[in-house]
Enzyme design. Sequence first.
Site, PDB file in Angstrom:
ATOM      1  N   HIS A 101      49.346 -12.891   3.469  1.00 23.60           N
ATOM      2  CA  HIS A 101      48.822 -11.976   4.114  1.00 23.60           C
ATOM      3  C   HIS A 101      49.607 -11.785   5.322  1.00 23.60           C
ATOM      4  O   HIS A 101      50.416 -12.613   5.905  1.00 23.60           O
ATOM      5  CB  HIS A 101      47.339 -12.111   4.587  1.00 23.60           C
ATOM      6  CG  HIS A 101      47.136 -13.688   5.123  1.00 23.60           C
ATOM      7  ND1 HIS A 101      46.849 -14.796   4.580  1.00 23.60           N
ATOM      8  CD2 HIS A 101      46.911 -14.082   6.292  1.00 23.60           C
ATOM      9  CE1 HIS A 101      47.044 -15.755   5.186  1.00 23.60           C
ATOM     10  NE2 HIS A 101      46.897 -15.503   6.555  1.00 23.60           N
ATOM     11  N   HIS A 103      49.350 -10.457   9.375  1.00 29.88           N
ATOM     12  CA  HIS A 103      48.838 -10.049  10.526  1.00 29.88           C
ATOM     13  C   HIS A 103      49.286  -9.019  11.255  1.00 29.88           C
ATOM     14  O   HIS A 103      50.474  -8.973  11.732  1.00 29.88           O
ATOM     15  CB  HIS A 103      48.581 -11.328  11.528  1.00 29.88           C
ATOM     16  CG  HIS A 103      48.077 -12.484  11.204  1.00 29.88           C
ATOM     17  ND1 HIS A 103      46.670 -12.873  11.146  1.00 29.88           N
ATOM     18  CD2 HIS A 103      48.425 -13.651  10.212  1.00 29.88           C
ATOM     19  CE1 HIS A 103      46.421 -14.031  10.823  1.00 29.88           C
ATOM     20  NE2 HIS A 103      47.257 -14.590  10.173  1.00 29.88           N
TER      21      HIS A 103
HETATM   22  P1  AMP Z   1      46.229 -17.624   8.526  1.00 27.31           P
HETATM   23  O1  AMP Z   1      45.951 -18.887   9.635  1.00 27.31           O
HETATM   24  O2  AMP Z   1      47.602 -17.182   8.973  1.00 27.31           O
HETATM   25  O3  AMP Z   1      46.133 -18.283   7.104  1.00 27.31           O
HETATM   26  O4  AMP Z   1      45.354 -16.593   8.718  1.00 27.31           O
HETATM   27  C1  AMP Z   1      44.232 -16.392   8.372  1.00 27.31           C
HETATM   28  C2  AMP Z   1      43.231 -15.445   8.969  1.00 27.31           C
HETATM   29  O5  AMP Z   1      42.432 -15.111   8.008  1.00 27.31           O
HETATM   30  C3  AMP Z   1      42.741 -15.787  10.262  1.00 27.31           C
HETATM   31  O6  AMP Z   1      43.050 -14.934  11.221  1.00 27.31           O
HETATM   32  C4  AMP Z   1      41.250 -15.570  10.035  1.00 27.31           C
HETATM   33  O7  AMP Z   1      40.381 -15.406  10.919  1.00 27.31           O
HETATM   34  C5  AMP Z   1      41.268 -14.703   9.167  1.00 27.31           C
HETATM   35  N1  AMP Z   1      39.816 -14.842   7.842  1.00 27.31           N
HETATM   36  C6  AMP Z   1      39.572 -15.804   7.242  1.00 27.31           C
HETATM   37  N2  AMP Z   1      38.630 -15.572   6.556  1.00 27.31           N
HETATM   38  C7  AMP Z   1      38.300 -14.296   6.639  1.00 27.31           C
HETATM   39  C8  AMP Z   1      37.392 -13.487   6.068  1.00 27.31           C
HETATM   40  N3  AMP Z   1      36.449 -13.513   5.085  1.00 27.31           N
HETATM   41  N4  AMP Z   1      37.437 -12.109   6.372  1.00 27.31           N
HETATM   42  C9  AMP Z   1      38.483 -11.730   7.204  1.00 27.31           C
HETATM   43  N5  AMP Z   1      39.282 -12.422   8.054  1.00 27.31           N
HETATM   44  C10 AMP Z   1      39.395 -13.941   7.500  1.00 27.31           C
END
Ligand code: AMP
Length: 138
Positions: A101, A103
Amino acid sequence: MRDDNCIFCKIANGEIPSATLYEDEDFRVILDLGPAAKGHALILPKEHYPNLYELPDELAKKDIVLAKKMITKMTRVLGCDGYNVVQNNGASAGQTVFHFHMHLIPRYENDDAGFGWNIGELSDADKEDILTKIKEIN
Ligand code: AMP
Ligand code: ZN
């Protein structure tokens, strides 16, 4: 290629509802549930790839073009002053969800998003080591 145990597979493919900003055949863009700043969004491919190392080139190209479109639109929506476009690979780099993903983090003057790193200094030894090794790898 999907992973039944992956929450982002379920979100990207609409099995779990999300605040969707955009969707096409390859991607869904959603609002992050734990935003670093108002409007923090995530670009999710619909297929499961754990990280950028595994992401096919064609999707990587589409992803960055989509990132550009989204931050352009969202800057108008949010009235923000700048953007961080960030992508974590591996737990040591802060990755917590192991479905690729990107950001998209809007920035506002004087916000407290606290995004950054400690600035070091490039040593001659590190420079020589890296420049020598990169030449040996195709
Ligand atoms: P990373 O630390 O780069 O893997 O980012 C994971 C991101 O996913 C974090 O910013 C979380 O806040 C976000 N996240 C986790 N679960 C969900 C969800 N169900 N819906 C939306 N965002 C999420
Ligand atoms: Zn997945």
